[in-house]
Write a protein that holds these residues in place. Sequence first.
Motif, PDB file in Angstrom:
ATOM      1  N   MET B  64      18.071 -33.787  -3.009  1.00 55.00           N
ATOM      2  CA  MET B  64      19.003 -34.046  -4.121  1.00 55.00           C
ATOM      3  C   MET B  64      19.170 -32.853  -5.049  1.00 55.00           C
ATOM      4  O   MET B  64      19.979 -32.896  -5.968  1.00 55.00           O
ATOM      5  N   LEU B  65      18.382 -31.820  -4.843  1.00 53.64           N
ATOM      6  CA  LEU B  65      18.435 -30.695  -5.774  1.00 53.64           C
ATOM      7  C   LEU B  65      19.842 -30.108  -5.928  1.00 53.64           C
ATOM      8  O   LEU B  65      20.283 -29.853  -7.050  1.00 53.64           O
ATOM      9  N   PRO B  66      20.584 -29.893  -4.819  1.00 54.10           N
ATOM     10  CA  PRO B  66      21.928 -29.342  -4.994  1.00 54.10           C
ATOM     11  C   PRO B  66      22.821 -30.251  -5.834  1.00 54.10           C
ATOM     12  O   PRO B  66      23.630 -29.764  -6.643  1.00 54.10           O
ATOM     13  N   LEU B  67      22.666 -31.560  -5.685  1.00 55.72           N
ATOM     14  CA  LEU B  67      23.499 -32.492  -6.455  1.00 55.72           C
ATOM     15  C   LEU B  67      23.130 -32.448  -7.932  1.00 55.72           C
ATOM     16  O   LEU B  67      23.989 -32.411  -8.818  1.00 55.72           O
ATOM     17  N   LEU B  68      21.806 -32.462  -8.160  1.00 54.14           N
ATOM     18  CA  LEU B  68      21.321 -32.443  -9.535  1.00 54.14           C
ATOM     19  C   LEU B  68      21.771 -31.164 -10.239  1.00 54.14           C
ATOM     20  O   LEU B  68      22.326 -31.192 -11.350  1.00 54.14           O
ATOM     21  N   THR B 223      36.067 -30.360  -7.878  1.00 51.22           N
ATOM     22  CA  THR B 223      34.949 -29.410  -7.748  1.00 51.22           C
ATOM     23  C   THR B 223      34.676 -29.001  -6.304  1.00 51.22           C
ATOM     24  O   THR B 223      33.759 -28.235  -6.045  1.00 51.22           O
ATOM     25  N   GLY B 224      35.420 -29.518  -5.356  1.00 45.78           N
ATOM     26  CA  GLY B 224      35.270 -29.046  -3.981  1.00 45.78           C
ATOM     27  C   GLY B 224      34.250 -29.786  -3.147  1.00 45.78           C
ATOM     28  O   GLY B 224      34.319 -29.787  -1.932  1.00 45.78           O
ATOM     29  N   ASN B 225      33.245 -30.417  -3.815  1.00 42.17           N
ATOM     30  CA  ASN B 225      32.308 -31.315  -3.135  1.00 42.17           C
ATOM     31  C   ASN B 225      31.501 -30.696  -2.008  1.00 42.17           C
ATOM     32  O   ASN B 225      31.200 -31.361  -1.025  1.00 42.17           O
ATOM     33  N   ALA B 226      31.157 -29.441  -2.105  1.00 38.08           N
ATOM     34  CA  ALA B 226      30.257 -28.875  -1.112  1.00 38.08           C
ATOM     35  C   ALA B 226      28.845 -28.945  -1.684  1.00 38.08           C
ATOM     36  O   ALA B 226      28.566 -28.373  -2.740  1.00 38.08           O
ATOM     37  N   ALA B 227      27.949 -29.644  -0.964  1.00 32.83           N
ATOM     38  CA  ALA B 227      26.604 -29.843  -1.491  1.00 32.83           C
ATOM     39  C   ALA B 227      25.749 -28.613  -1.210  1.00 32.83           C
ATOM     40  O   ALA B 227      24.875 -28.629  -0.356  1.00 32.83           O
ATOM     41  N   ARG B 228      26.041 -27.540  -1.932  1.00 34.49           N
ATOM     42  CA  ARG B 228      25.251 -26.330  -1.742  1.00 34.49           C
ATOM     43  C   ARG B 228      24.514 -25.999  -3.041  1.00 34.49           C
ATOM     44  O   ARG B 228      24.911 -26.410  -4.126  1.00 34.49           O
ATOM     45  N   MET B 229      23.428 -25.241  -2.895  1.00 36.13           N
ATOM     46  CA  MET B 229      22.635 -24.912  -4.071  1.00 36.13           C
ATOM     47  C   MET B 229      23.351 -23.878  -4.932  1.00 36.13           C
ATOM     48  O   MET B 229      23.677 -22.795  -4.449  1.00 36.13           O
ATOM     49  N   PRO B 230      23.602 -24.193  -6.203  1.00 34.23           N
ATOM     50  CA  PRO B 230      24.209 -23.184  -7.076  1.00 34.23           C
ATOM     51  C   PRO B 230      23.132 -22.246  -7.605  1.00 34.23           C
ATOM     52  O   PRO B 230      22.633 -22.432  -8.712  1.00 34.23           O
ATOM     53  N   THR B 231      22.745 -21.272  -6.799  1.00 38.87           N
ATOM     54  CA  THR B 231      21.606 -20.440  -7.193  1.00 38.87           C
ATOM     55  C   THR B 231      22.004 -19.152  -7.886  1.00 38.87           C
ATOM     56  O   THR B 231      21.225 -18.581  -8.628  1.00 38.87           O
ATOM     57  N   THR B 232      23.221 -18.672  -7.663  1.00 41.61           N
ATOM     58  CA  THR B 232      23.624 -17.413  -8.294  1.00 41.61           C
ATOM     59  C   THR B 232      24.701 -17.671  -9.334  1.00 41.61           C
ATOM     60  O   THR B 232      25.253 -18.769  -9.410  1.00 41.61           O
ATOM     61  N   TRP B 233      24.976 -16.643 -10.140  1.00 38.76           N
ATOM     62  CA  TRP B 233      25.943 -16.831 -11.217  1.00 38.76           C
ATOM     63  C   TRP B 233      27.346 -17.106 -10.690  1.00 38.76           C
ATOM     64  O   TRP B 233      28.086 -17.846 -11.304  1.00 38.76           O
ATOM     65  N   ASN B 234      27.689 -16.485  -9.529  1.00 33.31           N
ATOM     66  CA  ASN B 234      29.051 -16.727  -9.066  1.00 33.31           C
ATOM     67  C   ASN B 234      29.222 -18.112  -8.431  1.00 33.31           C
ATOM     68  O   ASN B 234      30.316 -18.488  -8.058  1.00 33.31           O
ATOM     69  N   SER B 235      28.111 -18.886  -8.357  1.00 34.62           N
ATOM     70  CA  SER B 235      28.246 -20.276  -7.921  1.00 34.62           C
ATOM     71  C   SER B 235      29.209 -21.036  -8.818  1.00 34.62           C
ATOM     72  O   SER B 235      29.793 -22.039  -8.429  1.00 34.62           O
TER      73      SER B 235
END
Lengths: 250, 296
Positions: B64-68, B223-235
């Motif tokens: 669930m981390l990417p969603l959170l 928001t595009g709904n891709a469940a990826r981790m927003p780890t960088t600023w350009n996320s």
Amino acid sequence: MEKISVQHLNFFYGVKQVLTDISLPIDDRQITALIGPSGCGKSTFLRTLNRMNDTIAGARAEGQILLDGENIFAPTMEVTQLRARVGMVFQRPNPFPQSVFDNVAFGPRILNGARAQALTALVEASLRQVGLWDEVKDQLGQDALRLSLGQQQRLCLARTLAVQPEVILMDEPCSALDPLATLEIEELMRRLRERYCIVIVTHNMQQAARVSDRTGFFWLGQLVEYDATQTIFTRPRNALTEDYITGRAG
Amino acid sequence: MSERANWNEFLIGAVIRVIGFSTIGFVILIFFFLLQQGAPALTQTSPGEFLGTRWYPTLELYGMLPLLLGSLLVTATAIVIALPLGVATAVYVREVAPSWAREILKPLIEVLAGIPSVVLGFFGMTMLAPFLRETLNLPTGLTAFTGALILAYMALPTMTSVAEDALDAVPKSYRDAALAMGATRWQTIWRVSVPAARTGIMTAVMLGIGRAMGETMVVLMVTGNAARMPTTWNSLFLPVRTMTATIAAEMGEVAAGSAHYHVLFFIGILLFVITFMINLAAAPAILAKRRRGGLR
């Protein structure tokens, strides 16, 4: 020495005239008291001296008020500078909901962005002037609203002094205070008299008699009598003044 | 006659009481329903997995981390955008605008709150997303930032009117004191009125966070709904997926009773807890404001 000279001042709220042809000189290093019944215009008059009435829509003044010979209604007069020179203490203590230090430092900070060191010294000096330093020196970071009402009013006075004004206007400064706190403020006024021109509006005639050098009696927007306080309270020339002072009118 | 009147009084009182308490009852029932439906997720999958970084329900990966983080990123950005705008609008309406402008602006701002979120989502999809894609040269305009912009717009009316109430509650005597020391109008606003209203402004922020966190339709649409981790600023300028959008998108297709089904409810519990905590955090500020309001 004359600090303020009011000449033929008329004042209106919209079409209603609240002050009619007021003329009086106010001396430096003296305490001038203004007395009269509620609604007689004495507070409005006080608030014209630092142009606080400007904030009221529809308020309008005619005539002249000279501060050191300069008309305060002149277009060249910056109202913020005028108010820095003519400070004011209000009826109810109104410290900001900030720390004791920040309250006193407010004026110096906005007016000239005083440097930290000078600021600390100025705050201390101002608090000493009102006899509050020893009471609050260990709690300068405390919320000012936690002080007692009497302390709050002295804090407001210190806040005004920190701006280094020439004139101090006081609008019934003791009406919210108990007798002891009132005495403290009066004691302070006597000390501040050495350095400032003080104008006080008061309901309390004993207070006017106790602290002031000169007294003006307002009635229905007119200045009925203006003289040395002793004269006003012992041998008033006007019958209306005598009636008011002895409690038969007002 | 009087006996009958008494009876009526009793009846009306009872009805009102039942209605009043039933609202609380419903909230409790909903919470228990959520718990009942979500709790099996803890046994059907290993809960440690929930902290994983991959959300692939078809492969039974329920990280669930990417969603959170998606929810947090969109919400935080929305608030960062909405807070200065909201406070500035409130300051304008309360302290600067002439009274005729205030009379027009106040109801207008409140009307903004009534625009259905699907309309804003549609606007975001068809206007804002293509615009952002072209001006920022992005692969797609459906990004966290697009969602944050629209959420900011949605949170704005509430934040503005709460902040405005807070400014309104600042006693005139504070302003008088500042003006009488030679402060200009701006100095009075920024150094006295706004700081004095800070508890109310904090409440506005909390309400805005609650609104943005729980919003579903807009984020689902833009928001595009891709469940990826927003780890960088350009996320911020890439697609993300929020918790709410996940539930909305997947609940319709999931087999009732499956592990996936229960996990979706578990996400619901998480959302419930988060919004509850935010409200709890806002409570002291609201109470403090009330206390001060009572004082002067």
